[in-house]
Scaffold this motif. Structure first.
Motif, mmCIF file in Angstrom:
data_model
loop_
_atom_site.group_PDB
_atom_site.id
_atom_site.type_symbol
_atom_site.label_atom_id
_atom_site.label_comp_id
_atom_site.label_asym_id
_atom_site.label_seq_id
_atom_site.Cartn_x
_atom_site.Cartn_y
_atom_site.Cartn_z
ATOM 1 N N SER A 38 0.806 -1.309 -0.019
ATOM 2 C CA SER A 38 -0.041 -0.186 0.002
ATOM 3 C C SER A 38 0.982 1.182 0.068
ATOM 4 O O SER A 38 0.694 2.322 1.009
ATOM 5 N N VAL A 39 1.826 1.181 -0.814
ATOM 6 C CA VAL A 39 2.772 2.443 -1.129
ATOM 7 C C VAL A 39 3.009 2.696 -2.470
ATOM 8 O O VAL A 39 2.985 1.745 -3.400
ATOM 9 N N PHE A 40 3.751 4.038 -2.652
ATOM 10 C CA PHE A 40 4.058 4.332 -3.930
ATOM 11 C C PHE A 40 5.478 4.598 -3.571
ATOM 12 O O PHE A 40 5.736 4.816 -2.466
ATOM 13 N N ILE A 41 6.395 4.173 -4.647
ATOM 14 C CA ILE A 41 7.734 4.031 -4.204
ATOM 15 C C ILE A 41 8.728 4.717 -5.603
ATOM 16 O O ILE A 41 8.499 4.533 -6.630
ATOM 17 N N GLN A 42 9.626 5.619 -5.245
ATOM 18 C CA GLN A 42 10.473 6.127 -6.306
ATOM 19 C C GLN A 42 11.887 6.232 -5.769
ATOM 20 O O GLN A 42 12.164 6.666 -4.545
#
Length: 129
Positions: A38-42
């Motif tokens: 449940s995360v966005f990652i960059q």
């Protein structure tokens, strides 16, 4: 163990990314949605230093707890290791507690990762080469 990256919890990747760019960081991956976590990652990089920006993707994201307690902040170091199960067992014998069992991480080319915690260290992540 070699450090792979530093995990940095952020409320908004776009806002934080702009500020990190002013500090010399460059994007090294596209933004990825990790639905399991449940995360966005960059991922971004400055010289040899890699930072993983992690933004909650919904209200159930575990990152929300970190953000509510301390705001945008570094919250884990990730170590690159050869054998994740062997490393987990060694760390457990040193009183580390498993937070998340090893499973594939979409943001790191589906390599196996695991999260552990120890009171005097905090949260660490392991990523298998």
């Amino acid at each position: 163990m070699k450090i792979h990256h530093v995990g940095y919890a952020v409320k908004n990747i776009d806002t934080s990314l702009n500020d990190f760019k002013k500090l010399g960081f460059k994007e090294i991956t596209a933004r990825i949605l990790d639905e399991q976590r449940s995360v966005f990652i960059q991922f971004i990089k400055n010289g040899d230093y890699v930072v993983e920006l992690i933004e909650p993707s919904n209200d159930n994201s575990p990152i929300n707890n970190i953000l509510s307690k301390i705001g945008n902040s570094t919250y884990h170091l990730c170590y690159e290791i050869d054998d994740i199960e062997k490393s987990i067992n060694e760390l457990k014998s040193d009183k580390y507690v498993i937070i998340e069992v090893s499973k594939e991480a979409i943001a790191i080319n589906n390599k196996k990762v695991a999260f552990l915690y120890k009171k005097n260290i905090g949260i660490i992540e392991l990523v298998e080469k």
